[in-house]
Design an enzyme around this catalytic site. Structure first.
Site, PDB file in Angstrom:
ATOM      1  CG  HIS A  56      -1.947   0.887   1.040  1.00 51.41           C
ATOM      2  ND1 HIS A  56      -2.022   2.248   1.745  1.00 51.41           N
ATOM      3  CD2 HIS A  56      -3.164   0.921   0.444  1.00 51.41           C
ATOM      4  CE1 HIS A  56      -3.248   2.795   1.300  1.00 51.41           C
ATOM      5  NE2 HIS A  56      -3.912   1.994   0.660  1.00 51.41           N
ATOM      6  CG  PHE A  57       0.053   4.576  -1.292  1.00 53.09           C
ATOM      7  CD1 PHE A  57      -0.078   4.393  -2.712  1.00 53.09           C
ATOM      8  CD2 PHE A  57      -0.905   5.139  -0.533  1.00 53.09           C
ATOM      9  CE1 PHE A  57      -1.476   4.590  -3.386  1.00 53.09           C
ATOM     10  CE2 PHE A  57      -2.271   5.221  -0.830  1.00 53.09           C
ATOM     11  CZ  PHE A  57      -2.359   5.102  -2.320  1.00 53.09           C
TER      12      PHE A  57
END
Length: 153
Positions: A56-57
């Site tokens: 996630h990012f």
């Protein structure tokens, strides 16, 4: 809600007795300032070592909003299960309403999850929740939880 207020607390062992969640899905480490079945503050310490940060990012890790809502719901569920007159309760999320995300939550943040009961009908408990970091609102949502007795099916 004032995080300095007095009230009962649940530690991680207590939470694990009340909720069926386990790593990596157990999102809260402590519940503080429990005032009857009306309100409480859950605590989530956000660590860079959490597995979702890998995808996630990964270059600029941010706690996924859906996991913030899950942490709010787990705080509410722990309070409801702690107060319910149901032996060995199972807690199921049945609704999420009005979720809003205001600011990103980053590794190293301490997430304080303020929940207040706004209604109860039969075994469905409804809570309003706010997630804050350093007293700054980062997310909010209403959630409903169904409490049922566990069965040995």
């Amino acid at each position: 809600m004032d995080t300095q207020a007095s009230g009962e607390s649940l530690d991680l062992a207590d939470i694990m007795r009340l909720l069926p969640h386990r790593y990596p899905f157990l999102m809260i480490e402590r519940v503080e300032n429990i005032v009857g079945s009306e309100s409480a503050v859950g605590i989530k310490n956000v660590s860079i070592n959490e597995p979702f940060f890998q995808g996630h990012f990964p270059e600029r890790p941010v706690l996924p909003g859906v996991l913030i809502v899950e942490a709010i719901a787990q705080t509410a569920g722990a309070v409801a299960a702690h107060r319910a007159n149901i032996p060995d309760p199972m807690t199921y999320m049945v609704a999420i309403d009005g979720a809003r995300f205001r600011r990103p939550v980053l590794p190293g943040d301490r997430l304080c999850l303020h929940v207040e009961k706004i209604g109860m009908r039969r075994n469905i408990w409804r809570f309003s929740g706010e997630a804050k970091v350093n007293d700054v609102l980062v997310a909010e949502a209403e959630c409903s939880a169904l409490l049922a007795a566990a069965t040995d099916d």
